[in-house]
Design an enzyme around this catalytic site. Sequence first.
Site, mmCIF file in Angstrom:
data_model
loop_
_atom_site.group_PDB
_atom_site.id
_atom_site.type_symbol
_atom_site.label_atom_id
_atom_site.label_comp_id
_atom_site.label_asym_id
_atom_site.label_seq_id
_atom_site.Cartn_x
_atom_site.Cartn_y
_atom_site.Cartn_z
ATOM 1 C CG HIS A 346 -3.836 -1.982 -2.136
ATOM 2 N ND1 HIS A 346 -3.644 -1.197 -3.250
ATOM 3 C CD2 HIS A 346 -5.084 -1.234 -1.494
ATOM 4 C CE1 HIS A 346 -4.608 -0.041 -3.409
ATOM 5 N NE2 HIS A 346 -5.330 -0.478 -2.513
ATOM 6 C CE LYS A 532 9.539 -0.808 -10.066
ATOM 7 N NZ LYS A 532 7.914 -0.750 -10.422
ATOM 8 N NE ARG A 533 9.448 2.903 0.185
ATOM 9 C CZ ARG A 533 9.009 3.203 1.367
ATOM 10 N NH1 ARG A 533 8.204 4.174 1.331
ATOM 11 N NH2 ARG A 533 9.356 2.617 2.531
ATOM 12 C CE LYS A 538 7.610 -1.981 -4.798
ATOM 13 N NZ LYS A 538 6.515 -1.601 -5.847
ATOM 14 C CB THR A 640 0.444 3.015 -10.603
ATOM 15 O OG1 THR A 640 1.281 3.340 -9.466
ATOM 16 C CG2 THR A 640 -0.935 2.425 -10.177
ATOM 17 C CE LYS A 644 2.769 6.935 -11.003
ATOM 18 N NZ LYS A 644 3.525 7.064 -9.906
HETATM 19 C C1 LIG Z 1 3.835 5.616 -9.043
HETATM 20 C C2 LIG Z 1 4.597 5.912 -7.919
HETATM 21 C C3 LIG Z 1 4.719 4.872 -6.912
HETATM 22 C C4 LIG Z 1 4.353 3.436 -7.287
HETATM 23 O O1 LIG Z 1 5.442 2.915 -7.974
HETATM 24 P P1 LIG Z 1 5.308 1.405 -8.343
HETATM 25 O O2 LIG Z 1 6.494 0.913 -9.433
HETATM 26 O O3 LIG Z 1 4.027 0.878 -8.798
HETATM 27 O O4 LIG Z 1 5.742 0.439 -7.103
HETATM 28 C C5 LIG Z 1 5.799 5.022 -5.825
HETATM 29 N N1 LIG Z 1 5.994 6.210 -5.654
HETATM 30 C C6 LIG Z 1 5.922 7.396 -6.263
HETATM 31 C C7 LIG Z 1 6.400 8.846 -5.880
HETATM 32 C C8 LIG Z 1 5.038 7.087 -7.455
HETATM 33 O O5 LIG Z 1 4.834 8.308 -8.096
#
Ligand SMILES: *Cc1c(COP(=O)(O)O)cnc(C)c1O
Length: 812
Positions: A346, A532-533, A538, A640, A644
Amino acid sequence: MEKTEFKAKFKKRLAEKFAMEVSDASANELYQTLGSIMTAAYSQDWQQTWQDYRDQEQKQAYYFSIEFLPGKMLKSNLLNMGWLETVEEALQEMGISLEDLAEVEPDMALGNGGLGRLASCFMDSIASCGLPGNGNGIRYEYGLFKQRFVDGYQVELPDEWLQKGNSWEIRKESKAVDVHFGGNVYLQKDGKDQLKPVYEGGYTVRAVPYDTGMVGYKNNIVNTMRLWSVEIPAEEEDRYRSIEDRRVIEDLTSVLYPDDSNQEGRKLRLSQEYFFVSAGVQSILRYYKRLGYSFDQINQYIAIHINDTHPAMCVAEFMRILIDEEDVSWEKAWNLTIKVMSYTNHTIMAEALEKWSIPMMQEVCPRIYQIIEEIDRRFVKDMTGVQPADLIERTRIIQNGQIHMANLAIIGSHSTNGVAKLHSDLLKSVVLNDFYVMYPTRFNNKTNGIAQRRWSQLANRSMTKVLNETIGTSWNSHPEDIRFLMNFAEDDKVLDALAEAKHENKVKLAAYIKKVKGIDVSPDAIFDVQIKRLHAYKRQLLNLLHIMKLYFDLKENPKLAIHPRVFIFGAKAAPSYHYAKSVIKVINEVANLINNDASIDNKLKVVFLANYNVTLAERIIPAADVSEQISLASKEASGTSNMKLMLNGAVTIATLDGANIEIRDAVGDENIAIFGLTETEVYRYYQEHNYNSSELYHNDPVLHKVLNAFVDGTIPNIAFEGQEIMDSLLKYNDEFFVLRDFAAYCDAQETINQNYQDRRRWKQISLKNIANAGRFSSDNTVKRYAEDIWQIEPVFAHNSEKGANQHGTYLL
Ligand SMILES: *Cc1c(COP(=O)(O)O)cnc(C)c1O
């Protein structure tokens, strides 16, 4: 299922469970009543699914993951059971709002972010595709911390998600297994002249599984997510008298490590890993033995997936049981292990590649260490003369007193996959190139995906309604059918309806923002979202620098022709990640500065919503116009949230990183705003060591002004954090090339600004994003895993011929 029938059942169950009428019950009591009706309705199918797999001798996959992030399950189970609308209406008729009941459910957060959410999207899709696959993980007593902001700083509170019980899980005492830790182990010949381990000391704990049904979408398939909890075995009660002694054991499944890229509390973390690996592998092998086949064929019945390196000890634990307990020869056991195991990588970030010191592993699981040592010894022996010595040294498992878990996972499995095309290519060409040279056929790509129904039908019902009315409902079970929407790219009625749905979602989010933050935002502004985190790679900071630039532009020229924008952030920082917490503080202070400056006439707002989790994601994503995916190229394995947001009609502003590249390929260059360094350019900087952030700072007056704001008092209350960020950018030469990408990012943002104002064009771009999101459904992804890696096949609903459940919905 009929509404009348449901209402009668509901009242009856409420009376049985709580001796109450609807009018007296709290939302929680009503929620639990509904939950118990649902679990009762699918439990028969759950049992049946399990029996079918066994009777039909189906090969099953077991997805080992130290994190799962399912979020709330109520509505998702209702949807998959085919009950959502009926139940919602029936409840309504009894004066109950389904939304109020959904509020009560804690967001199940046994994961940090993308990795855990992926595991949960896969669980949904595996069941929905009728694939025989199950989850295996840890039932943490406390989930990921809850985030609050106090004076702009992140404060972490414990997540006591089990306090009010958990409607979806079943404690399966009969399936408990023992896991042994510590002590000494030596080998001794047994009666049959075989070397067997003799254990001295150490301690044994009981692993008790809690099973949660993973209900497939309208197919009567219910798979299992098995999460293990530690208990003190009855026989050992005497040993653990004191509270401290008991706590050492109970800590094993107490907390989730709130960081998916750095390890801490290291010994406990390693113990957690061995705990769920050993419990999971033991229970799989116990099941397999009951089937009555010889171990020679185990790879025809069992596939074990190692999600990131945390469960990599599966390789050694599987070997241990075969050779120590089942008298299989090493060579045979090793061949089988490789066929059974597969691994997903990952990350390419070196600091996140997991390593353990030899003494620590010897202390926690001495027999596992011995086996790893032997795997390593044989690897070196087998490769000597076949591969160059330096290559062997770089790929062996034990190097410089440390055990390299990725090496163990690759050497001990038949498949290693990355999670997006670029990521998989980088694994082959850079990060794991040495292994690729040795085992070229083991490497493959499986681009991540998302549970499309959750992220559209559940999260975004207004858009779903438009889609259903426009292209029918086949896309609900066949995600790729969402493509039919492309036929309506010139249809103004559809374009307007989608825009209207988006507007409705923005009105709702604006009300939520008002409620929780007290900030007024206009639903007519551009909702620009980065969720995101919080991590340096990022680059939330890049977003913030651009916000500051816009702010200065507006201060200079209040008439500036920009469309009003609301910048929305959601992000947790690992509690020990100092820098990330400073970025949070600074964003919060910039928000205070900008939101309270009347002179910019509400053209800019900054909203940092606290406690980002799945539920908050479901609120924000449907209302997003712009999706920020601005990691430094090569650093985000896939992402991801990019998928979304695309599915929900947001337009992506992105670097060519992770799955952003595949999103661009899907929508075309004109429907996405790409900017910044490419992965090749980033690697060139690394090679030539010629990046110089100070030069950029000194030569770009805009950048100069924006950065100075961090240290000259322009942004109030950040004396310390502002300096820390300034230092990271200048003194430490800007590790993630934020300054280098700044100008290009501002240009891309200006394109967004202009495109948004061409309303028809924007609506079309948005529609094309939705229409092309089908390929990112995790249904798709898990089918690829099933075919290429696990070799498992879909089963067909056992009772499809039984009439009653023909349409995949459930009877009461
Ligand atoms: C989808 C999701 C992530 C992943 O987000 P990225 O932008 O791909 O790092 C992290 N936390 C939650 C709660 C999510 O739903």
